[in-house]
Design an enzyme around this catalytic site. Sequence first.
Site, PDB file in Angstrom:
ATOM      1  N   GLN A  20      -4.568  -1.392   9.581  1.00  0.00           N
ATOM      2  CA  GLN A  20      -4.518  -2.721   8.976  1.00  0.00           C
ATOM      3  C   GLN A  20      -5.079  -3.754   9.956  1.00  0.00           C
ATOM      4  O   GLN A  20      -4.721  -3.775  11.140  1.00  0.00           O
ATOM      5  CB  GLN A  20      -3.067  -3.055   8.581  1.00  0.00           C
TER       6      GLN A  20
ATOM      7  N   ASP B  47     -10.942   2.881   4.119  1.00  0.00           N
ATOM      8  CA  ASP B  47     -11.294   1.457   4.053  1.00  0.00           C
ATOM      9  C   ASP B  47     -12.802   1.287   3.825  1.00  0.00           C
ATOM     10  O   ASP B  47     -13.243   0.187   3.483  1.00  0.00           O
ATOM     11  CB  ASP B  47     -10.933   0.765   5.373  1.00  0.00           C
TER      12      ASP B  47
ATOM     13  N   LYS C 299       0.839  -1.202   0.000  1.00  0.00           N
ATOM     14  CA  LYS C 299       0.000   0.000   0.000  1.00  0.00           C
ATOM     15  C   LYS C 299       0.876   1.255   0.000  1.00  0.00           C
ATOM     16  O   LYS C 299       0.616   2.213  -0.739  1.00  0.00           O
ATOM     17  CB  LYS C 299      -0.947  -0.024   1.209  1.00  0.00           C
TER      18      LYS C 299
HETATM   19  N1  GUN Z   1      -6.981  -6.789   6.244  1.00  0.00           N
HETATM   20  C1  GUN Z   1      -7.343  -7.537   5.173  1.00  0.00           C
HETATM   21  N2  GUN Z   1      -7.936  -6.767   4.239  1.00  0.00           N
HETATM   22  C2  GUN Z   1      -7.938  -5.504   4.718  1.00  0.00           C
HETATM   23  C3  GUN Z   1      -8.411  -4.254   4.192  1.00  0.00           C
HETATM   24  O1  GUN Z   1      -8.959  -4.150   3.090  1.00  0.00           O
HETATM   25  N3  GUN Z   1      -8.221  -3.181   5.003  1.00  0.00           N
HETATM   26  C4  GUN Z   1      -7.633  -3.278   6.237  1.00  0.00           C
HETATM   27  N4  GUN Z   1      -7.523  -2.171   6.960  1.00  0.00           N
HETATM   28  N5  GUN Z   1      -7.201  -4.411   6.742  1.00  0.00           N
HETATM   29  C5  GUN Z   1      -7.344  -5.523   5.986  1.00  0.00           C
END
Ligand code: GUN
Length: 287
Positions: free
Chosen positions: A98, A121, A54
Amino acid sequence: MTAQLIDGKQISQHIIEQVKLRVEARRGRGKPAPGLAVIRVGEDSASRIYVRNKLKACARCGVNSFSHEVPDSISQPDLLALIDRLNRDPAVDGILVQLPLPGHINSDAVTDGIDPSKDVDGFHPYNIGRLMLGLAGLRPCTPRGVMTLLQRSGIAIDGKDAVILGRSNIVGRPMALELLHAGATITVCHSRTRELPKKVASADLVVAALGKPRFVQGSWVKSGAVVIDVGINRLDDGSLAGDVDFEAVRQRAAWITPVPGGVGPMTVASLLENTLQAAENRDPDSS
Ligand code: GUN
């Protein structure tokens, strides 16, 4: 029939290029680059890789990133205090924590603590509520990425029977809402579902997001179906497998996403689209 591959890597690169151009144009109008704050709690190795991807994508399209790596031992009040600081920081347009979080932290409280206008998100109840109602808002990244894959591949959804495997807040539930808004008839399957193979066999479109390697069998899938594999499972030999038995299913499906290189890169591309969208909403161009 051998399925056509849906190349998520290539489509995600197009999206990232588009975000880059829009960021440059925005800067040309005197606006600052969008800013994304990413919080990673503890040492989960998968989370480390996802967060790194990311942050790399931010750099590729001129989005400022602010990485906060905090220890497993952080208390919930301290994590909420960090989020509150980022909520009030004008250089930050998007905040991502995350997941998963350590057991002593209530992830619902963390999601609730993020300013909905910075919730890139799309997990905050405000944004999920707007998605439910079909209103504009920040949409969860993985389902948004799946919709982009389908649109860019020219796959029509209206009137299709869609079966989603998995009911998580991150993928399954928002995926159902996205597909419903696009005109599909939705069945959401989960651990208590009976006669799962029969339900999969009825589907024109299957989205597998249950986190079990190679779970969806070739014999379950209707000939000519579209199969979207959201799973990323690490096998004992270190290799990656999706939730779909790829080699068997590709013999029956019309379209299929590979793992890796399918949905995964689209989650990152959607995050960047959401970050730019958050920046534009928070500081629009005056007309
Ligand atoms: N963990 C797995 N997928 C995601 C996501 O799309 N966003 C976040 N914040 N954590 C995750």
